[in-house]
Design a protein around this motif. Structure first.
Motif, PDB file in Angstrom:
ATOM      1  N   SER A   1     -52.428   5.099  29.945  1.00  0.00           N
ATOM      2  CA  SER A   1     -53.604   4.240  30.150  1.00  0.00           C
ATOM      3  C   SER A   1     -53.615   3.115  29.131  1.00  0.00           C
ATOM      4  O   SER A   1     -53.877   1.955  29.470  1.00  0.00           O
ATOM      5  CB  SER A   1     -54.896   5.046  30.036  1.00  0.00           C
ATOM      6  N   GLY A   2     -53.346   3.466  27.878  1.00  0.00           N
ATOM      7  CA  GLY A   2     -53.268   2.431  26.840  1.00  0.00           C
ATOM      8  C   GLY A   2     -52.173   1.432  27.140  1.00  0.00           C
ATOM      9  O   GLY A   2     -52.355   0.221  26.959  1.00  0.00           O
ATOM     10  N   GLY A   3     -51.035   1.921  27.609  1.00  0.00           N
ATOM     11  CA  GLY A   3     -49.949   1.026  27.983  1.00  0.00           C
ATOM     12  C   GLY A   3     -50.325   0.110  29.127  1.00  0.00           C
ATOM     13  O   GLY A   3     -50.000  -1.080  29.125  1.00  0.00           O
ATOM     14  N   ALA A   4     -51.034   0.651  30.117  1.00  0.00           N
ATOM     15  CA  ALA A   4     -51.450  -0.159  31.271  1.00  0.00           C
ATOM     16  C   ALA A   4     -52.478  -1.214  30.873  1.00  0.00           C
ATOM     17  O   ALA A   4     -52.509  -2.295  31.459  1.00  0.00           O
ATOM     18  CB  ALA A   4     -51.997   0.735  32.380  1.00  0.00           C
ATOM     19  N   VAL A   5     -53.297  -0.912  29.877  1.00  0.00           N
ATOM     20  CA  VAL A   5     -54.246  -1.912  29.377  1.00  0.00           C
ATOM     21  C   VAL A   5     -53.482  -3.010  28.629  1.00  0.00           C
ATOM     22  O   VAL A   5     -53.752  -4.202  28.800  1.00  0.00           O
ATOM     23  CB  VAL A   5     -55.314  -1.252  28.471  1.00  0.00           C
ATOM     24  N   GLU A   6     -52.534  -2.594  27.813  1.00  0.00           N
ATOM     25  CA  GLU A   6     -51.747  -3.551  27.034  1.00  0.00           C
ATOM     26  C   GLU A   6     -50.823  -4.391  27.916  1.00  0.00           C
ATOM     27  O   GLU A   6     -50.585  -5.569  27.641  1.00  0.00           O
ATOM     28  CB  GLU A   6     -50.930  -2.793  25.989  1.00  0.00           C
ATOM     29  N   PHE A   7     -50.302  -3.776  28.975  1.00  0.00           N
ATOM     30  CA  PHE A   7     -49.373  -4.460  29.886  1.00  0.00           C
ATOM     31  C   PHE A   7     -49.878  -4.298  31.321  1.00  0.00           C
ATOM     32  O   PHE A   7     -49.298  -3.549  32.120  1.00  0.00           O
ATOM     33  CB  PHE A   7     -47.964  -3.868  29.743  1.00  0.00           C
ATOM     34  N   PRO A   8     -50.960  -4.988  31.691  1.00  0.00           N
ATOM     35  CA  PRO A   8     -51.593  -4.765  32.993  1.00  0.00           C
ATOM     36  C   PRO A   8     -50.722  -5.107  34.198  1.00  0.00           C
ATOM     37  O   PRO A   8     -50.975  -4.619  35.290  1.00  0.00           O
ATOM     38  CB  PRO A   8     -52.842  -5.654  32.943  1.00  0.00           C
ATOM     39  N   GLU A   9     -49.677  -5.883  34.001  1.00  0.00           N
ATOM     40  CA  GLU A   9     -48.806  -6.248  35.121  1.00  0.00           C
ATOM     41  C   GLU A   9     -47.685  -5.228  35.345  1.00  0.00           C
ATOM     42  O   GLU A   9     -46.931  -5.342  36.307  1.00  0.00           O
ATOM     43  CB  GLU A   9     -48.200  -7.639  34.884  1.00  0.00           C
ATOM     44  N   ASP A  10     -47.578  -4.229  34.485  1.00  0.00           N
ATOM     45  CA  ASP A  10     -46.463  -3.271  34.571  1.00  0.00           C
ATOM     46  C   ASP A  10     -46.802  -2.142  35.538  1.00  0.00           C
ATOM     47  O   ASP A  10     -47.558  -1.229  35.216  1.00  0.00           O
ATOM     48  CB  ASP A  10     -46.148  -2.706  33.187  1.00  0.00           C
ATOM     49  N   ASN A  11     -46.217  -2.209  36.710  1.00  0.00           N
ATOM     50  CA  ASN A  11     -46.494  -1.205  37.739  1.00  0.00           C
ATOM     51  C   ASN A  11     -45.782   0.120  37.495  1.00  0.00           C
ATOM     52  O   ASN A  11     -46.203   1.146  38.028  1.00  0.00           O
ATOM     53  CB  ASN A  11     -46.156  -1.772  39.121  1.00  0.00           C
ATOM     54  N   ALA A  12     -44.736   0.122  36.696  1.00  0.00           N
ATOM     55  CA  ALA A  12     -44.097   1.390  36.340  1.00  0.00           C
ATOM     56  C   ALA A  12     -45.046   2.221  35.487  1.00  0.00           C
ATOM     57  O   ALA A  12     -45.206   3.426  35.710  1.00  0.00           O
ATOM     58  CB  ALA A  12     -42.776   1.142  35.611  1.00  0.00           C
ATOM     59  N   LEU A  13     -45.705   1.592  34.526  1.00  0.00           N
ATOM     60  CA  LEU A  13     -46.700   2.301  33.714  1.00  0.00           C
ATOM     61  C   LEU A  13     -47.796   2.873  34.607  1.00  0.00           C
ATOM     62  O   LEU A  13     -48.203   4.025  34.440  1.00  0.00           O
ATOM     63  CB  LEU A  13     -47.314   1.369  32.665  1.00  0.00           C
ATOM     64  N   LYS A  14     -48.262   2.087  35.546  1.00  0.00           N
ATOM     65  CA  LYS A  14     -49.329   2.548  36.444  1.00  0.00           C
ATOM     66  C   LYS A  14     -48.856   3.703  37.325  1.00  0.00           C
ATOM     67  O   LYS A  14     -49.607   4.646  37.579  1.00  0.00           O
ATOM     68  CB  LYS A  14     -49.823   1.388  37.314  1.00  0.00           C
ATOM     69  N   THR A  15     -47.618   3.638  37.777  1.00  0.00           N
ATOM     70  CA  THR A  15     -47.089   4.694  38.631  1.00  0.00           C
ATOM     71  C   THR A  15     -46.959   6.006  37.862  1.00  0.00           C
ATOM     72  O   THR A  15     -47.359   7.072  38.363  1.00  0.00           O
ATOM     73  CB  THR A  15     -45.733   4.261  39.227  1.00  0.00           C
ATOM     74  N   PHE A  16     -46.440   5.926  36.646  1.00  0.00           N
ATOM     75  CA  PHE A  16     -46.347   7.139  35.831  1.00  0.00           C
ATOM     76  C   PHE A  16     -47.730   7.642  35.443  1.00  0.00           C
ATOM     77  O   PHE A  16     -47.955   8.844  35.345  1.00  0.00           O
ATOM     78  CB  PHE A  16     -45.462   6.907  34.600  1.00  0.00           C
ATOM     79  N   MET A  17     -48.678   6.718  35.256  1.00  0.00           N
ATOM     80  CA  MET A  17     -50.047   7.135  34.967  1.00  0.00           C
ATOM     81  C   MET A  17     -50.642   7.859  36.173  1.00  0.00           C
ATOM     82  O   MET A  17     -51.351   8.854  36.014  1.00  0.00           O
ATOM     83  CB  MET A  17     -50.929   5.945  34.584  1.00  0.00           C
ATOM     84  N   ALA A  18     -50.340   7.406  37.376  1.00  0.00           N
ATOM     85  CA  ALA A  18     -50.831   8.085  38.580  1.00  0.00           C
ATOM     86  C   ALA A  18     -50.312   9.518  38.626  1.00  0.00           C
ATOM     87  O   ALA A  18     -51.055  10.450  38.961  1.00  0.00           O
ATOM     88  CB  ALA A  18     -50.406   7.316  39.836  1.00  0.00           C
TER      89      ALA A  18
END
Length: 167
Positions: free
Chosen positions: A103-120
């Motif tokens: 979540s922190g990574g997705a906030v820091e890098f909001p365009e990174d869909n890999a972070l979002k996918t792993f967060m899911a």
């Protein structure tokens, strides 16, 4: 050769070894290098990475933490370290740590869909399947160029907001 030159040459050699599939040799070199340069975020990141590549996730964690807490990582390496640590926490069953890191990574890098996918995935593992599914559907709708999905993008985006909606 100065200490910095030696560090740079050793780090480059260790990365080459990992990329060439000689992961154990890379790990040995990186562990020694990390002991010599304990405050070096780049060395810590590469050391974490090779441990992960060898399936030594628990051993990778402190190196990832050191890398993220340090300074000097490139933007791409910081992003990779956050994803690596979050994914490693998930693999170790540390789901709340995984969600927090990703979540922190997705906030820091909001365009990174890999972070979002792993967060899911981490949200699913943390018992938050609804939140994970919402996030995954949103990423899918925003990034897919598959014509079959593009045709249904508005519906996917609608249901991503409320999977329980009944029309």
């Amino acid at each position: 050769m100065t200490g910095a030159d030696d560090r740079d040459a050793s780090l480059a050699r260790a990365v080459r070894l990992r990329e060439d599939g000689l992961r154990e040799e890379s790990r040995e070199l990186l562990v020694a290098l990390s002991a010599r340069f304990p405050d070096d975020a780049e060395v810590a990141y590469q050391t974490a990475w090779v441990h992960d590549a060898l399936g030594l996730e628990a051993d990778a964690v402190p190196y990832y933490v050191r890398a993220i807490d340090g300074s000097g990582l490139t933007e791409d390496d910081r992003r990779g370290a956050l994803l690596g640590l979050g994914s490693t926490y998930r693999a170790l069953g540390r789901y709340s740590d995984a969600v927090a890191t990703l979540s922190g990574g997705a906030v820091e890098f909001p365009e990174d869909n890999a972070l979002k996918t792993f967060m899911a995935m981490a949200l699913y593992n943390a018992g938050r399947a609804h939140d994970g599914m919402r996030l995954l559907l949103t990423v899918l709708a925003q990034t897919s160029s598959d014509p079959d999905l593009v045709a249904y993008r508005p519906a996917i985006e609608h249901y991503a907001k409320d999977l329980d909606a009944i029309e």
